[in-house]
Write a protein that holds these residues in place. Structure first.
Motif, mmCIF file in Angstrom:
data_model
loop_
_atom_site.group_PDB
_atom_site.id
_atom_site.type_symbol
_atom_site.label_atom_id
_atom_site.label_comp_id
_atom_site.label_asym_id
_atom_site.label_seq_id
_atom_site.Cartn_x
_atom_site.Cartn_y
_atom_site.Cartn_z
ATOM 1 N N MET A 10 0.838 -1.204 0.000
ATOM 2 C CA MET A 10 0.000 0.000 0.000
ATOM 3 C C MET A 10 0.874 1.257 0.000
ATOM 4 N N LEU A 22 -8.267 -2.941 -2.289
ATOM 5 C CA LEU A 22 -8.073 -3.664 -1.044
ATOM 6 C C LEU A 22 -9.327 -4.485 -0.783
ATOM 7 N N LYS A 30 -9.886 -2.213 7.092
ATOM 8 C CA LYS A 30 -9.370 -1.728 5.804
ATOM 9 C C LYS A 30 -9.350 -0.196 5.755
ATOM 10 N N THR A 34 -5.880 2.092 5.792
ATOM 11 C CA THR A 34 -5.677 2.967 4.631
ATOM 12 C C THR A 34 -5.496 4.413 5.082
ATOM 13 N N PHE A 100 -10.647 7.677 -0.436
ATOM 14 C CA PHE A 100 -10.797 6.236 -0.230
ATOM 15 C C PHE A 100 -12.236 5.860 -0.567
#
Length: 135
Positions: A10, A22, A30, A34, A100
């Motif tokens: 990542m 992901l 997650k 992130t 994201f």
């Protein structure tokens, strides 16, 4: 692949400005991992998490606005026309950011299409992300 290997990949992807997908079960962190890595790699960027499954098309791409334009023709007569434009989505910052896209697999098809344009072009309609942004 273990968590340390995932984190390394990542970080490398973010530094190379390459998007990644992901995949994992719900509730395993997650989003949290992130955000943590994004703040490490891009410390001056705003982190924006968009829960795709909860988005309506208007929420994601912005609301249409009708604007009235008054123009003069060659003889000096007023000509009024209406033009539709799109308001900048509320979630889209002007400053550099990390986006994201969470729960992308649960997004509505129309929202998914808008997200694809965002990923591929860094824009929605005429509204562009800051050039230093990362998705």
């Amino acid at each position: 692949m273990n968590i340390k290997q995932s984190q390394r990949i990542m970080r490398l992807a973010m530094k190379a400005k390459q998007p990644f997908l992901l995949v994992g079960h719900s509730g395993i962190g997650k989003t949290q991992i992130t955000e943590q890595i994004a703040k490490e790699v891009f410390p001056n960027h705003k982190f924006v998490s968009i829960f795709a499954a909860q988005q309506e098309m208007g929420d994601f791409i912005g609301i249409p606005e009708v604007n009235t334009l008054t123009l003069l023709d060659e003889e000096g007569n007023k000509k009024v026309s209406k033009v539709t434009s799109w308001a900048r989505p509320e979630w889209m910052p002007h400053e550099p950011c990390v986006i994201f896209l969470d729960e992308l697999n649960n997004a509505r098809v129309d929202v998914e299409s808008g997200m694809l344009q965002l990923v591929l072009e860094g824009r929605i309609h005429t509204h562009r992300l800051h050039p230093d942004s990362y998705i």
